[in-house]
Design a protein around this motif. Structure first.
Motif, PDB file in Angstrom:
ATOM      1  N   LEU A 235      71.624  79.982  49.374  1.00 46.82           N
ATOM      2  CA  LEU A 235      70.958  78.713  49.641  1.00 46.82           C
ATOM      3  C   LEU A 235      69.855  78.989  50.648  1.00 46.82           C
ATOM      4  CD1 LEU A 235      70.730  75.652  49.334  1.00 46.82           C
ATOM      5  CD2 LEU A 235      72.508  75.402  51.083  1.00 46.82           C
ATOM      6  N   ALA A 236      68.635  79.107  50.150  1.00 47.66           N
ATOM      7  CA  ALA A 236      67.526  79.565  50.994  1.00 47.66           C
ATOM      8  C   ALA A 236      66.933  78.457  51.853  1.00 47.66           C
ATOM      9  CB  ALA A 236      66.439  80.199  50.128  1.00 47.66           C
ATOM     10  N   LYS A 237      66.751  77.264  51.254  1.00 52.50           N
ATOM     11  CA  LYS A 237      66.047  76.216  51.988  1.00 52.50           C
ATOM     12  C   LYS A 237      66.297  74.863  51.352  1.00 52.50           C
ATOM     13  CE  LYS A 237      61.456  75.354  54.013  1.00 52.50           C
ATOM     14  NZ  LYS A 237      60.022  75.753  54.014  1.00 52.50           N
ATOM     15  N   VAL A 238      66.286  73.821  52.181  1.00 54.27           N
ATOM     16  CA  VAL A 238      66.350  72.442  51.695  1.00 54.27           C
ATOM     17  C   VAL A 238      65.236  71.658  52.370  1.00 54.27           C
ATOM     18  CG1 VAL A 238      67.720  70.337  51.521  1.00 54.27           C
ATOM     19  CG2 VAL A 238      68.852  72.559  51.353  1.00 54.27           C
ATOM     20  N   ASP A 239      64.408  70.990  51.578  1.00 53.11           N
ATOM     21  CA  ASP A 239      63.288  70.204  52.096  1.00 53.11           C
ATOM     22  C   ASP A 239      63.402  68.767  51.591  1.00 53.11           C
ATOM     23  OD1 ASP A 239      61.606  72.306  53.385  1.00 53.11           O
ATOM     24  OD2 ASP A 239      61.535  73.077  51.345  1.00 53.11           O
ATOM     25  N   ILE A 240      62.952  67.829  52.402  1.00 54.82           N
ATOM     26  CA  ILE A 240      62.755  66.445  51.969  1.00 54.82           C
ATOM     27  C   ILE A 240      61.294  66.109  52.228  1.00 54.82           C
ATOM     28  CG2 ILE A 240      63.350  64.034  52.383  1.00 54.82           C
ATOM     29  CD1 ILE A 240      66.162  64.903  53.043  1.00 54.82           C
ATOM     30  N   PHE A 241      60.550  65.832  51.169  1.00 62.78           N
ATOM     31  CA  PHE A 241      59.105  65.701  51.292  1.00 62.78           C
ATOM     32  C   PHE A 241      58.609  64.364  50.746  1.00 62.78           C
ATOM     33  CE2 PHE A 241      59.968  67.771  47.236  1.00 62.78           C
ATOM     34  CZ  PHE A 241      59.162  67.085  46.349  1.00 62.78           C
ATOM     35  N   ASP A 242      57.401  63.997  51.165  1.00 69.67           N
ATOM     36  CA  ASP A 242      56.750  62.770  50.722  1.00 69.67           C
ATOM     37  C   ASP A 242      56.340  62.926  49.264  1.00 69.67           C
ATOM     38  OD1 ASP A 242      55.106  60.584  50.217  1.00 69.67           O
ATOM     39  OD2 ASP A 242      54.214  60.608  52.209  1.00 69.67           O
ATOM     40  N   GLN A 243      56.803  61.999  48.424  1.00 69.47           N
ATOM     41  CA  GLN A 243      56.534  62.092  47.002  1.00 69.47           C
ATOM     42  C   GLN A 243      55.041  61.964  46.689  1.00 69.47           C
ATOM     43  OE1 GLN A 243      59.957  60.641  44.439  1.00 69.47           O
ATOM     44  NE2 GLN A 243      58.327  59.275  43.813  1.00 69.47           N
ATOM     45  N   ASN A 244      54.295  61.274  47.568  1.00 69.90           N
ATOM     46  CA  ASN A 244      52.856  61.129  47.353  1.00 69.90           C
ATOM     47  C   ASN A 244      52.076  62.378  47.739  1.00 69.90           C
ATOM     48  OD1 ASN A 244      53.119  58.412  46.511  1.00 69.90           O
ATOM     49  ND2 ASN A 244      53.277  57.756  48.647  1.00 69.90           N
ATOM     50  N   LYS A 245      52.780  63.311  48.384  1.00 63.21           N
ATOM     51  CA  LYS A 245      52.160  64.581  48.758  1.00 63.21           C
ATOM     52  C   LYS A 245      52.982  65.712  48.154  1.00 63.21           C
ATOM     53  CE  LYS A 245      50.531  62.636  53.127  1.00 63.21           C
ATOM     54  NZ  LYS A 245      50.591  62.734  54.619  1.00 63.21           N
ATOM     55  N   THR A 246      53.101  65.680  46.828  1.00 67.59           N
ATOM     56  CA  THR A 246      53.942  66.631  46.122  1.00 67.59           C
ATOM     57  C   THR A 246      53.500  68.061  46.409  1.00 67.59           C
ATOM     58  OG1 THR A 246      54.204  65.020  44.347  1.00 67.59           O
ATOM     59  CG2 THR A 246      54.853  67.291  43.872  1.00 67.59           C
ATOM     60  N   PRO A 247      54.410  68.907  46.908  1.00 68.43           N
ATOM     61  CA  PRO A 247      54.030  70.290  47.197  1.00 68.43           C
ATOM     62  C   PRO A 247      53.778  71.087  45.928  1.00 68.43           C
ATOM     63  CG  PRO A 247      56.384  70.012  47.449  1.00 68.43           C
ATOM     64  CD  PRO A 247      55.815  68.643  47.206  1.00 68.43           C
ATOM     65  N   PHE A 248      53.034  72.133  46.059  1.00 67.03           N
ATOM     66  CA  PHE A 248      52.738  72.999  44.928  1.00 67.03           C
ATOM     67  C   PHE A 248      53.960  73.856  44.610  1.00 67.03           C
ATOM     68  CE2 PHE A 248      51.400  77.285  43.577  1.00 67.03           C
ATOM     69  CZ  PHE A 248      50.821  76.961  42.362  1.00 67.03           C
ATOM     70  N   PHE A 249      54.362  73.846  43.335  1.00 67.45           N
ATOM     71  CA  PHE A 249      55.472  74.687  42.910  1.00 67.45           C
ATOM     72  C   PHE A 249      54.892  75.919  42.208  1.00 67.45           C
ATOM     73  CE2 PHE A 249      57.645  70.378  42.259  1.00 67.45           C
ATOM     74  CZ  PHE A 249      58.010  70.312  43.595  1.00 67.45           C
ATOM     75  N   ALA A 250      55.283  77.095  42.670  1.00 66.13           N
ATOM     76  CA  ALA A 250      54.763  78.335  42.090  1.00 66.13           C
ATOM     77  C   ALA A 250      54.963  78.329  40.575  1.00 66.13           C
ATOM     78  CB  ALA A 250      55.457  79.537  42.716  1.00 66.13           C
ATOM     79  N   LYS A 251      53.969  78.785  39.861  1.00 69.30           N
ATOM     80  CA  LYS A 251      53.964  78.706  38.410  1.00 69.30           C
ATOM     81  C   LYS A 251      55.089  79.505  37.762  1.00 69.30           C
ATOM     82  CE  LYS A 251      50.411  76.039  37.731  1.00 69.30           C
ATOM     83  NZ  LYS A 251      50.592  74.735  37.076  1.00 69.30           N
ATOM     84  N   ASN A 252      55.586  80.526  38.449  1.00 67.98           N
ATOM     85  CA  ASN A 252      56.630  81.342  37.834  1.00 67.98           C
ATOM     86  C   ASN A 252      58.029  80.934  38.275  1.00 67.98           C
ATOM     87  OD1 ASN A 252      56.428  82.245  40.465  1.00 67.98           O
ATOM     88  ND2 ASN A 252      56.945  84.359  39.940  1.00 67.98           N
TER      89      ASN A 252
END
Length: 348
Positions: A235-252
């Protein structure tokens, strides 16, 4: 910090246990949801729902002790028992384990039943057993008593983000040294009131409701130094983020995208390569826990990971060592990052 997923306890419409979840993911278990009829203004609406069966609970707890325990707590007890058995926790380890239980809505069926008895008979004659089972921390208390767990206990209710919040707290407990291991899980139940609300919500949108569900999944988390053997995943990381500022998900990166439970949240724009598992075990707030269970099994078993990538479109060359689980809420979303313990895994 290296936190390992040592044990998994899934349950839902597919059955209970790791083997049943794996069979559901790879297509060997074909189940039909129960069709439910909801009435509104003398008109009938139909809903599909995957119901969970807790009959395996007698493997861990005697039927006599289960007599007054409601459905939500039974599901929580079964998931916890399966995870504890899978992790092979000793009685000594259990005493030092913490509990964090996540539930989007709690024991709704019991809560509404208590409310009905209160309205029908007044406060002096309403049923005390229904009241004691209706509070959100009842399920965690049953787990603690039944399995001899003496560590800290917490119940979290934040609708669709309940499990992500619980998981984040579990990581903090381990990092702070508050407890060596944490039994953390998410569980939710279906009730007719929720079905009525969901049917009306989607009728207003003039769309067909998704397949609803109930169940959940529990996990035993520990530092690698505490584990006697390698777990399912890190379990590397858990984030809670603003849905209006969707983070970039690596393409792979392989992404398992959840659906808002019972229509409570907002759908995020779905990339065609994202995997959505709501057709496998239904949509409900704590389905995020089953998404994480799916990811852990995928990282542990190369063949299952390959079957999961075959469900995706538009992407190639997925990184077989990382899976993201995204859970959309009303305005915030949860992101769970899981990594493989075996870096030598390669796609064919």
């Amino acid at each position: 910090m290296d936190i390992q997923v040592r044990g998994i306890g899934p349950l839902g419409g597919f059955g209970a246990g790791i083997c049943q979840l794996e069979r559901r993911i790879d297509g060997r278990c074909d189940i039909t949801p129960e069709m439910l009829t909801i009435e509104k203004n003398k008109q009938l609406m139909t809903l599909a729902c995957f119901k969970a069966d807790t009959s395996r609970l007698i493997e861990f707890i005697s039927p006599k002790k289960l007599r007054r325990i409601d459905h939500l707590s039974r599901m929580a007890l079964l998931g916890a028992g399966l995870a504890i058995a899978d992790a092979k926790l000793s009685p000594k380890e259990l005493e030092e384990t913490g509990i964090i239980l996540a539930t989007g809505y709690g024991a709704l069926e019991t809560g509404f039943s208590f409310l009905s008895s209160f309205l029908d008979k007044g406060d002096q004659l309403s049923k005390p057993t229904l009241f004691s089972n209706s509070v959100h921390n009842a399920a965690a208390a049953y787990i603690s008593i039944s399995f001899g767990i003496k560590g800290p206990s917490l119940s979290v209710s934040q609708f669709d983000l309940s499990f992500s919040s619980a998981l984040l707290t579990a990581m903090l407990w381990i990092e702070e040294g508050r407890t060596k291991s944490v039994l953390v899980g998410g569980v939710d139940e279906y009730c007719d009131v929720l079905g009525y609300a969901a049917a009306n919500l989607y009728a207003a949108k003039n769309t067909q409701p998704p397949t609803l569900g109930e169940g959940g999944c529990f996990f035993v988390l520990s530092k690698s130094s505490v584990c006697n053997e390698t777990g399912y995943a890190q379990l590397a990381k858990v984030d809670i983020f603003d849905q209006n500022k969707t983070p970039f998900f690596a393409k792979n990166r392989l992404v398992i995208m959840g659906r808002p439970g019972y229509g409570a949240g907002n759908d995020m724009a779905l990339d065609p390569s994202y995997i959505c598992q709501d057709t496998l075990y239904g949509t409900f707030p704590s389905a995020a826990a089953l998404d994480m269970g799916t990811a852990c099994l995928g990282l542990k078993k190369k063949t299952l990971f390959n079957k999961m990538t075959q469900q995706s479109c538009g992407k190639q060359n997925f990184d077989p060592n990382t899976i993201l689980c995204i859970t959309p809420g009303n305005s915030l979303s949860g992101k769970i990052t899981l990594k493989s313990n075996k870096n030598e895994l390669q796609l064919p």
